[in-house]
Design a protein around this motif. Structure first.
Motif, mmCIF file in Angstrom:
data_model
loop_
_atom_site.group_PDB
_atom_site.id
_atom_site.type_symbol
_atom_site.label_atom_id
_atom_site.label_comp_id
_atom_site.label_asym_id
_atom_site.label_seq_id
_atom_site.Cartn_x
_atom_site.Cartn_y
_atom_site.Cartn_z
ATOM 1 N N TRP A 1 0.829 -1.213 0.000
ATOM 2 C CA TRP A 1 0.000 0.000 0.000
ATOM 3 C C TRP A 1 0.860 1.258 0.000
ATOM 4 O O TRP A 1 0.439 2.297 -0.505
ATOM 5 C CB TRP A 1 -0.948 -0.017 1.194
ATOM 6 N N LEU A 2 2.066 1.157 0.551
ATOM 7 C CA LEU A 2 2.970 2.308 0.519
ATOM 8 C C LEU A 2 3.307 2.685 -0.912
ATOM 9 O O LEU A 2 3.173 3.847 -1.311
ATOM 10 C CB LEU A 2 4.245 1.986 1.300
ATOM 11 N N VAL A 3 3.734 1.712 -1.705
ATOM 12 C CA VAL A 3 4.177 2.037 -3.064
ATOM 13 C C VAL A 3 2.989 2.391 -3.958
ATOM 14 O O VAL A 3 3.069 3.326 -4.773
ATOM 15 C CB VAL A 3 5.016 0.885 -3.653
ATOM 16 N N VAL A 4 1.846 1.698 -3.809
ATOM 17 C CA VAL A 4 0.678 2.022 -4.638
ATOM 18 C C VAL A 4 0.118 3.381 -4.239
ATOM 19 O O VAL A 4 -0.226 4.212 -5.094
ATOM 20 C CB VAL A 4 -0.406 0.932 -4.506
ATOM 21 N N GLY A 5 0.031 3.639 -2.942
ATOM 22 C CA GLY A 5 -0.497 4.926 -2.478
ATOM 23 C C GLY A 5 0.370 6.085 -2.913
ATOM 24 O O GLY A 5 -0.133 7.147 -3.291
ATOM 25 N N MET A 6 1.695 5.906 -2.864
ATOM 26 C CA MET A 6 2.585 6.983 -3.288
ATOM 27 C C MET A 6 2.563 7.169 -4.798
ATOM 28 O O MET A 6 2.805 8.271 -5.305
ATOM 29 C CB MET A 6 3.998 6.724 -2.786
ATOM 30 N N VAL B 1 -8.283 8.378 -2.671
ATOM 31 C CA VAL B 1 -7.663 7.051 -2.731
ATOM 32 C C VAL B 1 -6.238 7.125 -2.187
ATOM 33 O O VAL B 1 -5.797 6.278 -1.396
ATOM 34 C CB VAL B 1 -7.666 6.498 -4.173
ATOM 35 N N HIS B 2 -5.509 8.163 -2.601
ATOM 36 C CA HIS B 2 -4.137 8.373 -2.146
ATOM 37 C C HIS B 2 -4.070 8.528 -0.630
ATOM 38 O O HIS B 2 -3.288 7.830 0.046
ATOM 39 C CB HIS B 2 -3.574 9.623 -2.839
ATOM 40 N N THR B 3 -4.882 9.400 -0.051
ATOM 41 C CA THR B 3 -4.803 9.661 1.385
ATOM 42 C C THR B 3 -5.229 8.449 2.210
ATOM 43 O O THR B 3 -4.557 8.067 3.174
ATOM 44 C CB THR B 3 -5.665 10.872 1.766
ATOM 45 N N ASN B 4 -6.336 7.816 1.841
ATOM 46 C CA ASN B 4 -6.815 6.664 2.613
ATOM 47 C C ASN B 4 -5.885 5.468 2.491
ATOM 48 O O ASN B 4 -5.683 4.721 3.451
ATOM 49 C CB ASN B 4 -8.226 6.289 2.169
ATOM 50 N N MET B 5 -5.305 5.283 1.296
ATOM 51 C CA MET B 5 -4.408 4.150 1.101
ATOM 52 C C MET B 5 -3.150 4.294 1.956
ATOM 53 O O MET B 5 -2.652 3.317 2.536
ATOM 54 C CB MET B 5 -4.040 4.028 -0.374
ATOM 55 N N LEU B 6 -2.643 5.528 2.069
ATOM 56 C CA LEU B 6 -1.434 5.731 2.856
ATOM 57 C C LEU B 6 -1.727 5.784 4.352
ATOM 58 O O LEU B 6 -0.951 5.272 5.161
ATOM 59 C CB LEU B 6 -0.720 7.011 2.408
ATOM 60 N N LEU B 7 -2.850 6.383 4.732
ATOM 61 C CA LEU B 7 -3.179 6.470 6.154
ATOM 62 C C LEU B 7 -3.581 5.113 6.731
ATOM 63 O O LEU B 7 -3.085 4.700 7.784
ATOM 64 C CB LEU B 7 -4.298 7.478 6.385
ATOM 65 N N PHE B 8 -4.475 4.419 6.031
ATOM 66 C CA PHE B 8 -5.038 3.189 6.587
ATOM 67 C C PHE B 8 -4.453 1.919 5.967
ATOM 68 O O PHE B 8 -4.596 0.839 6.533
ATOM 69 C CB PHE B 8 -6.559 3.205 6.438
ATOM 70 N N GLY C 1 8.196 14.803 -5.053
ATOM 71 C CA GLY C 1 7.350 13.611 -5.041
ATOM 72 C C GLY C 1 8.013 12.426 -5.731
ATOM 73 O O GLY C 1 7.907 11.289 -5.265
ATOM 74 N N VAL C 2 8.712 12.688 -6.844
ATOM 75 C CA VAL C 2 9.420 11.615 -7.558
ATOM 76 C C VAL C 2 10.507 11.017 -6.667
ATOM 77 O O VAL C 2 10.657 9.793 -6.572
ATOM 78 C CB VAL C 2 10.024 12.144 -8.877
ATOM 79 N N LEU C 3 11.278 11.891 -5.996
ATOM 80 C CA LEU C 3 12.335 11.398 -5.112
ATOM 81 C C LEU C 3 11.766 10.558 -3.967
ATOM 82 O O LEU C 3 12.308 9.503 -3.625
ATOM 83 C CB LEU C 3 13.135 12.578 -4.540
ATOM 84 N N MET C 4 10.665 11.021 -3.377
ATOM 85 C CA MET C 4 10.037 10.274 -2.289
ATOM 86 C C MET C 4 9.551 8.911 -2.771
ATOM 87 O O MET C 4 9.706 7.900 -2.076
ATOM 88 C CB MET C 4 8.876 11.088 -1.708
ATOM 89 N N PHE C 5 8.980 8.881 -3.971
ATOM 90 C CA PHE C 5 8.468 7.628 -4.521
ATOM 91 C C PHE C 5 9.607 6.649 -4.827
ATOM 92 O O PHE C 5 9.562 5.466 -4.453
ATOM 93 C CB PHE C 5 7.655 7.905 -5.782
ATOM 94 N N VAL C 6 10.653 7.144 -5.505
ATOM 95 C CA VAL C 6 11.780 6.276 -5.864
ATOM 96 C C VAL C 6 12.466 5.749 -4.598
ATOM 97 O O VAL C 6 12.913 4.598 -4.546
ATOM 98 C CB VAL C 6 12.778 7.028 -6.759
ATOM 99 N N ALA C 7 12.529 6.592 -3.555
ATOM 100 C CA ALA C 7 13.139 6.160 -2.299
ATOM 101 C C ALA C 7 12.418 4.948 -1.725
ATOM 102 O O ALA C 7 13.053 4.019 -1.205
ATOM 103 C CB ALA C 7 13.118 7.313 -1.287
ATOM 104 N N GLN C 8 11.103 4.930 -1.850
ATOM 105 C CA GLN C 8 10.342 3.794 -1.304
ATOM 106 C C GLN C 8 10.528 2.535 -2.154
ATOM 107 O O GLN C 8 10.412 1.416 -1.638
ATOM 108 C CB GLN C 8 8.852 4.150 -1.204
ATOM 109 N N ILE C 9 10.820 2.715 -3.426
ATOM 110 C CA ILE C 9 11.150 1.555 -4.259
ATOM 111 C C ILE C 9 12.426 0.893 -3.744
ATOM 112 O O ILE C 9 12.512 -0.333 -3.607
ATOM 113 C CB ILE C 9 11.318 1.967 -5.739
ATOM 114 N N PHE C 10 13.446 1.727 -3.419
ATOM 115 C CA PHE C 10 14.686 1.191 -2.846
ATOM 116 C C PHE C 10 14.413 0.509 -1.508
ATOM 117 O O PHE C 10 14.995 -0.536 -1.194
ATOM 118 C CB PHE C 10 15.714 2.305 -2.660
ATOM 119 N N PHE C 11 13.555 1.106 -0.708
ATOM 120 C CA PHE C 11 13.179 0.545 0.591
ATOM 121 C C PHE C 11 12.579 -0.849 0.431
ATOM 122 O O PHE C 11 12.996 -1.809 1.091
ATOM 123 C CB PHE C 11 12.173 1.503 1.251
#
Length: 463
Positions: A23-28, A61-68, A431-441
């Protein structure tokens, strides 16, 4: 056989952690699409799908997916690991905990589909339809039942401060969710919006904040190798959060159609929240005394300390925004999403990152795959977040003053939007940097899990 039994103990934690990563990667990804729409409004506007990919449907969808999806599931996985450790026993009803994970994933999928199709209550952070809210409430009650039963059956007499924060969170969350989501059709007008913001503000303060602070108090002594600076100070922080946080909802309607006394009533507890924030930070800095050099080489500790600092900045901004003067400028501007991302991503997602980096090696019996990927995850997340927040804060201030001068409509409004394009570009880059960072994570954790399974298979084959 012993290893397999030990692994089974952690199955609820594993399922919640692994699900949260999805949900982290899809939400982001949804968030990245939103940021691109600011600089390219027609992005993904094609054919019949444009109805489902419009900003108004993607955003909830973005907010609920990341929050919950992401942060709540990460928190629940952490609770299922930490509470038994602090109680020196095993998690009560592990099969029920596993079932809860599958039900929670179903809720996220069903809620996202409903919002994509346009079924929404319009409540901030509570847009899911009523029938799903009922399932969520039952899930929260189940979560509380499992955790409180584990605590009641504890073998450790003393209640460490983290347990106070966890128990408070589990007591407040069911009532908070019911008040914020279930009776929305029974009210209208100003009372309805007061209920909305009671929920919208306190779902951050009485769930994500309290669980996050509890996890900070659990992790910090382990990562710093120092005892907690002050147990009494941590309890002062807990009781002041419990006393003051619940009254902060009205400051979201500052300068709005609510009575003046209610506006003032929203300001006072917002300012008083500085007390628990300073209590937490004093404890963090006191615990870190003599160990600051460790931060440079310990990425989970780096996430934890940075998350604490972002929590401080968040709670300094909050009282500032609650004042009528600043609120009249930044309200409804891009300042607000910049502020909202600071606690959810900057503070408590950082705590969740640290928790996963600390816990995963213990439940998989495998060291983290790559220290360099951890460092990359930290720096890309931090740089991306700073670009995102400072661009939105700056744009928000410019927008607020422009609207005061009459640029809230007509040609001047269009000119103002054009002038904001550089800030929107910076926001998108962040936003791109934050998203790519989670891919590495996720790659790092996936490789760690794969190595663990290979090691386990090798041990079984040679046994």
């Amino acid at each position: 056989m012993t290893t397999q039994t030990s692994n089974d103990m952690y199955r609820p934690t594993k399922i919640f952690f692994y699900s949260s990563l999805i949900w982290l990667v899809v939400g982001m990804l949804y968030g990245l699409i939103l940021s691109l729409k600011f600089i390219w409004p027609n992005f993904l506007v094609w054919g019949p799908l444009q109805v489902y990919l419009q900003f108004g449907r993607i955003r909830p969808v973005h907010t609920n997916m990341l929050l919950f999806g992401w942060l709540t599931m990460a928190n629940i996985g952490a609770l299922f690991y930490v509470i038994p450790k602090l109680c020196r026993n095993q998690l009560a009803f592990p099969k029920m905990a596993v079932s809860l994970a599958y039900i929670w994933n179903f809720v996220i999928v069903a809620g996202s589909i409903a919002l994509t199709l346009g079924y929404t209550t319009t409540t901030e952070y509570g847009e899911w339809p009523l029938w799903l809210d009922v399932v969520v409430v039952l899930g929260i009650i189940t979560l509380a039942f499992i955790c409180f039963t584990t605590i009641a059956q504890r073998n450790e007499k003393q209640l460490y401060v983290s347990l106070w924060y966890f128990m408070g969170s589990l007591i407040w969350l069911p009532g908070l969710y019911i008040i914020g989501n279930l009776p929305y059709k029974l009210l209208s007008g100003v009372p309805q919006f007061l209920i909305f913001w009671f929920y919208g503000h306190n779902v951050i303060g009485l769930w994500f904040t309290t669980v996050g602070v509890g996890l900070i108090y659990y992790l910090l002594p382990y990562l710093s190798k120092n005892p907690l600076y002050s147990h009494r100070l941590s309890l002062i922080g807990f009781w002041t959060i419990a006393t003051f946080y619940v009254w902060n909802g009205p400051h979201h309607l500052q300068n709005g159609p609510i009575p003046m006394w209610l506006m003032k009533a929203g300001i006072i507890p917002s300012v008083l929240l500085i007390i628990p924030v300073w209590a937490v930070l004093a404890n963090v800095f006191g615990t870190m005394k003599g160990k600051w050099h460790v931060v440079a080489h310990n990425t989970p500790l780096k996430f934890l300390v940075s998350g604490s600092i972002f929590y401080l900045i968040t709670c300094l901004q909050g009282p500032f925004q609650s004042l009528q003067g600043p609120s009249s400028i930044v309200k409804f501007t891009d300042w607000v999403p910049g502020h909202a991302h600071l606690p959810v991503f900057g503070a408590f997602s950082y705590v969740a990152f640290a928790m996963m980096y600390y816990v995963l090696p213990k439940i998989t019996y495998q060291n983290i795959y790559s220290e360099k990927l951890m460092e990359t995850h930290f720096w890309m997340s931090t740089i991306g977040l700073l670009l995102f927040t400072f661009s939105t804060w700056t744009a928000g201030v410019f927008e607020g003053f422009a609207w005061i001068e009459g640029a809230q409509y007509g040609l001047r409004f269009v000119e103002m939007l054009i002038a904001m394009q550089p800030f929107f570009w910076i926001r998108a880059v962040g936003g791109v940097l934050m998203f790519v960072a989670q891919i590495f994570f996720i790659i790092n954790l996936y490789k760690t899990i794969r190595l663990s399974k290979k090691t386990q298979n090798t041990n079984e084959s040679t046994a």
